[in-house]
Design a protein around this motif. Structure first.
Motif, PDB file in Angstrom:
ATOM      1  N   GLY A   1     -19.428   1.046   7.611  1.00 17.91           N
ATOM      2  CA  GLY A   1     -18.921   2.369   7.954  1.00 17.91           C
ATOM      3  C   GLY A   1     -18.536   2.477   9.417  1.00 17.91           C
ATOM      4  O   GLY A   1     -17.486   3.047   9.760  1.00 17.91           O
ATOM      5  N   LEU A   2     -19.369   1.930  10.306  1.00 17.89           N
ATOM      6  CA  LEU A   2     -19.083   1.986  11.738  1.00 17.89           C
ATOM      7  C   LEU A   2     -17.803   1.221  12.070  1.00 17.89           C
ATOM      8  O   LEU A   2     -16.974   1.678  12.857  1.00 17.89           O
ATOM      9  CB  LEU A   2     -20.263   1.410  12.522  1.00 17.89           C
ATOM     10  CG  LEU A   2     -20.172   1.496  14.042  1.00 17.89           C
ATOM     11  CD1 LEU A   2     -20.154   2.952  14.498  1.00 17.89           C
ATOM     12  CD2 LEU A   2     -21.331   0.751  14.690  1.00 17.89           C
ATOM     13  N   SER A   3     -17.638   0.042  11.431  1.00 19.73           N
ATOM     14  CA  SER A   3     -16.446  -0.757  11.688  1.00 19.73           C
ATOM     15  C   SER A   3     -15.184  -0.048  11.203  1.00 19.73           C
ATOM     16  O   SER A   3     -14.168  -0.002  11.911  1.00 19.73           O
ATOM     17  CB  SER A   3     -16.587  -2.121  11.009  1.00 19.73           C
ATOM     18  OG  SER A   3     -15.441  -2.905  11.215  1.00 19.73           O
ATOM     19  N   VAL A   4     -15.229   0.501   9.987  1.00 15.49           N
ATOM     20  CA  VAL A   4     -14.049   1.192   9.456  1.00 15.49           C
ATOM     21  C   VAL A   4     -13.751   2.441  10.282  1.00 15.49           C
ATOM     22  O   VAL A   4     -12.588   2.768  10.541  1.00 15.49           O
ATOM     23  CB  VAL A   4     -14.244   1.549   7.972  1.00 15.49           C
ATOM     24  CG1 VAL A   4     -13.062   2.360   7.448  1.00 15.49           C
ATOM     25  CG2 VAL A   4     -14.420   0.286   7.136  1.00 15.49           C
TER      26      VAL A   4
ATOM     27  N   ILE B   1     -10.960  -0.969   9.795  1.00 13.17           N
ATOM     28  CA  ILE B   1     -11.066  -2.113   8.892  1.00 13.17           C
ATOM     29  C   ILE B   1     -12.399  -2.817   9.151  1.00 13.17           C
ATOM     30  O   ILE B   1     -13.021  -2.605  10.199  1.00 13.17           O
ATOM     31  CB  ILE B   1      -9.872  -3.069   9.111  1.00 13.17           C
ATOM     32  CG1 ILE B   1      -9.558  -3.859   7.845  1.00 13.17           C
ATOM     33  CG2 ILE B   1     -10.085  -3.973  10.317  1.00 13.17           C
ATOM     34  CD1 ILE B   1      -8.138  -4.340   7.786  1.00 13.17           C
ATOM     35  N   TYR B   2     -12.830  -3.658   8.196  1.00 17.73           N
ATOM     36  CA  TYR B   2     -14.081  -4.398   8.355  1.00 17.73           C
ATOM     37  C   TYR B   2     -13.810  -5.881   8.128  1.00 17.73           C
ATOM     38  O   TYR B   2     -13.110  -6.252   7.186  1.00 17.73           O
ATOM     39  CB  TYR B   2     -15.121  -3.893   7.349  1.00 17.73           C
ATOM     40  CG  TYR B   2     -16.388  -4.705   7.309  1.00 17.73           C
ATOM     41  CD1 TYR B   2     -17.311  -4.636   8.349  1.00 17.73           C
ATOM     42  CD2 TYR B   2     -16.644  -5.553   6.241  1.00 17.73           C
ATOM     43  CE1 TYR B   2     -18.469  -5.382   8.319  1.00 17.73           C
ATOM     44  CE2 TYR B   2     -17.807  -6.305   6.200  1.00 17.73           C
ATOM     45  CZ  TYR B   2     -18.721  -6.215   7.237  1.00 17.73           C
ATOM     46  OH  TYR B   2     -19.868  -6.966   7.204  1.00 17.73           O
ATOM     47  N   ASP B   3     -14.368  -6.732   8.982  1.00 16.60           N
ATOM     48  CA  ASP B   3     -14.243  -8.187   8.862  1.00 16.60           C
ATOM     49  C   ASP B   3     -12.786  -8.569   8.639  1.00 16.60           C
ATOM     50  O   ASP B   3     -12.381  -9.033   7.564  1.00 16.60           O
ATOM     51  CB  ASP B   3     -15.125  -8.707   7.723  1.00 16.60           C
ATOM     52  CG  ASP B   3     -15.434 -10.201   7.879  1.00 16.60           C
ATOM     53  OD1 ASP B   3     -14.745 -10.873   8.661  1.00 16.60           O
ATOM     54  OD2 ASP B   3     -16.369 -10.687   7.220  1.00 16.60           O
ATOM     55  N   LEU B   4     -12.005  -8.430   9.675  1.00 16.41           N
ATOM     56  CA  LEU B   4     -10.548  -8.555   9.591  1.00 16.41           C
ATOM     57  C   LEU B   4     -10.099  -9.892   9.010  1.00 16.41           C
ATOM     58  O   LEU B   4      -9.189  -9.937   8.170  1.00 16.41           O
ATOM     59  CB  LEU B   4      -9.939  -8.358  10.979  1.00 16.41           C
ATOM     60  CG  LEU B   4      -8.422  -8.513  11.091  1.00 16.41           C
ATOM     61  CD1 LEU B   4      -7.707  -7.518  10.209  1.00 16.41           C
ATOM     62  CD2 LEU B   4      -7.985  -8.353  12.553  1.00 16.41           C
TER      63      LEU B   4
ATOM     64  N   TRP C   1     -20.143 -13.592  17.528  1.00 19.04           N
ATOM     65  CA  TRP C   1     -21.072 -12.616  16.965  1.00 19.04           C
ATOM     66  C   TRP C   1     -20.605 -12.077  15.619  1.00 19.04           C
ATOM     67  O   TRP C   1     -21.386 -11.470  14.890  1.00 19.04           O
ATOM     68  CB  TRP C   1     -21.275 -11.445  17.935  1.00 19.04           C
ATOM     69  CG  TRP C   1     -20.007 -10.716  18.278  1.00 19.04           C
ATOM     70  CD1 TRP C   1     -19.137 -11.010  19.276  1.00 19.04           C
ATOM     71  CD2 TRP C   1     -19.470  -9.570  17.610  1.00 19.04           C
ATOM     72  NE1 TRP C   1     -18.084 -10.130  19.275  1.00 19.04           N
ATOM     73  CE2 TRP C   1     -18.261  -9.230  18.269  1.00 19.04           C
ATOM     74  CE3 TRP C   1     -19.884  -8.800  16.524  1.00 19.04           C
ATOM     75  CZ2 TRP C   1     -17.480  -8.164  17.872  1.00 19.04           C
ATOM     76  CZ3 TRP C   1     -19.094  -7.728  16.132  1.00 19.04           C
ATOM     77  CH2 TRP C   1     -17.909  -7.424  16.803  1.00 19.04           C
ATOM     78  N   GLU C   2     -19.343 -12.311  15.265  1.00 17.19           N
ATOM     79  CA  GLU C   2     -18.854 -11.840  13.976  1.00 17.19           C
ATOM     80  C   GLU C   2     -19.296 -12.796  12.870  1.00 17.19           C
ATOM     81  O   GLU C   2     -19.648 -13.953  13.132  1.00 17.19           O
ATOM     82  CB  GLU C   2     -17.333 -11.716  14.005  1.00 17.19           C
ATOM     83  CG  GLU C   2     -16.850 -10.610  14.931  1.00 17.19           C
ATOM     84  CD  GLU C   2     -15.348 -10.450  14.902  1.00 17.19           C
ATOM     85  OE1 GLU C   2     -14.659 -11.490  14.962  1.00 17.19           O
ATOM     86  OE2 GLU C   2     -14.872  -9.309  14.832  1.00 17.19           O
TER      87      GLU C   2
ATOM     88  N   TYR D   1     -15.952  -2.201  -0.264  1.00 15.95           N
ATOM     89  CA  TYR D   1     -14.835  -2.357   0.669  1.00 15.95           C
ATOM     90  C   TYR D   1     -13.888  -3.482   0.222  1.00 15.95           C
ATOM     91  O   TYR D   1     -12.682  -3.269   0.043  1.00 15.95           O
ATOM     92  CB  TYR D   1     -15.360  -2.619   2.082  1.00 15.95           C
ATOM     93  CG  TYR D   1     -14.279  -3.050   3.049  1.00 15.95           C
ATOM     94  CD1 TYR D   1     -13.513  -2.111   3.729  1.00 15.95           C
ATOM     95  CD2 TYR D   1     -14.002  -4.401   3.264  1.00 15.95           C
ATOM     96  CE1 TYR D   1     -12.503  -2.498   4.601  1.00 15.95           C
ATOM     97  CE2 TYR D   1     -12.995  -4.801   4.124  1.00 15.95           C
ATOM     98  CZ  TYR D   1     -12.253  -3.849   4.793  1.00 15.95           C
ATOM     99  OH  TYR D   1     -11.248  -4.242   5.638  1.00 15.95           O
ATOM    100  N   MET D   2     -14.427  -4.701   0.047  1.00 11.24           N
ATOM    101  CA  MET D   2     -13.579  -5.824  -0.369  1.00 11.24           C
ATOM    102  C   MET D   2     -13.057  -5.617  -1.790  1.00 11.24           C
ATOM    103  O   MET D   2     -11.929  -6.015  -2.112  1.00 11.24           O
ATOM    104  CB  MET D   2     -14.349  -7.140  -0.272  1.00 11.24           C
ATOM    105  CG  MET D   2     -14.732  -7.544   1.148  1.00 11.24           C
ATOM    106  SD  MET D   2     -13.297  -7.904   2.194  1.00 11.24           S
ATOM    107  CE  MET D   2     -14.132  -8.304   3.756  1.00 11.24           C
ATOM    108  N   THR D   3     -13.861  -4.986  -2.633  1.00 13.78           N
ATOM    109  CA  THR D   3     -13.418  -4.683  -3.990  1.00 13.78           C
ATOM    110  C   THR D   3     -12.154  -3.838  -3.972  1.00 13.78           C
ATOM    111  O   THR D   3     -11.231  -4.045  -4.768  1.00 13.78           O
ATOM    112  CB  THR D   3     -14.528  -3.958  -4.763  1.00 13.78           C
ATOM    113  OG1 THR D   3     -15.621  -4.869  -4.977  1.00 13.78           O
ATOM    114  CG2 THR D   3     -14.050  -3.450  -6.104  1.00 13.78           C
ATOM    115  N   SER D   4     -12.102  -2.867  -3.060  1.00 11.67           N
ATOM    116  CA  SER D   4     -10.929  -1.987  -2.992  1.00 11.67           C
ATOM    117  C   SER D   4      -9.673  -2.778  -2.641  1.00 11.67           C
ATOM    118  O   SER D   4      -8.605  -2.572  -3.232  1.00 11.67           O
ATOM    119  CB  SER D   4     -11.161  -0.870  -1.968  1.00 11.67           C
ATOM    120  OG  SER D   4     -11.104  -1.361  -0.633  1.00 11.67           O
ATOM    121  N   LEU D   5      -9.788  -3.691  -1.685  1.00  4.83           N
ATOM    122  CA  LEU D   5      -8.638  -4.523  -1.321  1.00  4.83           C
ATOM    123  C   LEU D   5      -8.215  -5.395  -2.497  1.00  4.83           C
ATOM    124  O   LEU D   5      -7.021  -5.525  -2.800  1.00  4.83           O
ATOM    125  CB  LEU D   5      -8.997  -5.404  -0.125  1.00  4.83           C
ATOM    126  CG  LEU D   5      -7.950  -6.459   0.223  1.00  4.83           C
ATOM    127  CD1 LEU D   5      -6.738  -5.813   0.870  1.00  4.83           C
ATOM    128  CD2 LEU D   5      -8.516  -7.547   1.100  1.00  4.83           C
TER     129      LEU D   5
END
Length: 316
Positions: A70-73, A78-81, A288-289, A106-110
């Motif tokens: 949530g914080l990333s989006v 986006i999350y984990d570009l 760190w990612e 999140y990934m499911t939606s993509l």
């Protein structure tokens, strides 16, 4: 490289590498409106209750700003570009795909957007709270046209079909992706939840094999592959696997896919687009990612798909 002096300050090579990594934000450069949105947002909004956010590919996702996704989006849009972009490029319309460790979707939606109306997504999530949130997010997309069929499965993917236990460690409230399937080696007193275990071979025994599989299981990747031996060796099996692995090459998961004939790449986040590196290369210092890899049966196709500069997922 010796230390360098800038504006009276001395910077070591390690400090400069960490600075370069923090400035590597194509999420803002390629979507400047996202940076303006973050700069104009009152700070007090960051920690408030759940919010419904619009992802670049036009689907809504309900998240909590205190959690890592949530914080990333909220901040980046986006999350984990690099994983998002890799899946965006590898999935074709009409394909069947799987999201192992789907979290809140999140990934499911993509994946649902990429496979289109004739495709299918199977999303595995064992945690009861996250599974409920996953179902709720899937329901938000029900009336969206040209979207793939999404089937949520409340189970952890492993090397056997049985009952198991999910370990929920400290810090789960801020990072919902930390829970993992218990093994005999786990003997501490952290919270455990009884769950169902399944295998990819068992789940897809009477269905077409997924062409692309995303795996994020907090160290359980080798177990997932052990339960997918038929899909890993069949000519009609899995083509591409995108998985997170924090271990140094070669981990048991990496060895298994290479022994089954897959070419293994380390995914790198370059400023101008995703990068494919030799899996044996050391990880960038201070990284760190999440560290993710691509195992593919068609290395030529993967190189071609991922060689084009830019970030297509940021454009929808």
């Amino acid at each position: 490289m010796p230390p360098r002096r800038y504006a009276g300050h001395v910077y070591t090579p390690a400090m400069l590498r960490r600075l370069a990594q923090r400035l590597n934000k194509p999420e803002y450069f390629f979507r400047p409106a996202q940076l303006l949105k973050r700069l104009s947002r009152p700070r007090w909004l960051n920690g408030t209750a759940e919010r419904e956010l619009l992802l670049p590919w036009g689907l809504k996702l309900r998240v909590h700003p205190r959690e890592n996704i949530g914080l990333s989006v909220l901040h980046l849009g986006i999350y984990d570009l690099v994983v998002t972009e890799t899946l965006h490029r590898l999935i074709d319309p009409g394909e069947h795909v799987a999201d192992v460790g789907a979290n809140l979707g999140y990934m499911t939606s993509l994946m649902a957007r990429r496979v289109g109306r004739h495709g299918r997504v199977v999303s595995f999530e064992p945690h009861p709270l996250l599974f409920t949130r996953l179902q709720e997010n899937i329901a938000r997309w029900r009336d969206v046209p040209d979207l793939g069929t999404v089937t949520p499965v409340r189970a952890a993917v492993a090397d056997r079909v049985a009952e198991g236990q999910l370990v929920v460690p400290a810090g789960f409230e801020s990072n919902n992706g930390l829970s993992f399937v218990a093994t005999d080696a786990v003997a501490d007193a952290r919270e455990r939840i009884r769950i169902q275990l399944t295998t990819l071979d068992a789940h897809f025994s009477d269905a077409p094999a997924p062409a692309v599989v995303k795996i994020d299981t907090e160290g359980n990747e080798a177990s997932v592959f052990a339960g997918a031996d038929r899909l890993l060796t069949s000519e009609q099996g899995i083509r591409d696997i995108v998985f997170e692995d924090h271990g140094a090459y070669p981990t048991p998961a990496m060895r298994r896919v290479e022994e089954r004939g897959y070419t293994l790449f380390q995914l790198r986040k370059e400023f101008t687009g995703p990068g494919l590196a030799d899996a044996r290369q050391a990880l960038p210092e201070g990284m760190w990612e999440p560290t993710s890899y691509l195992a593919t049966r068609d290395a030529t196709r993967a190189r071609l798909r991922l060689s084009v500069s830019g970030w297509k997922c940021l454009r929808g």
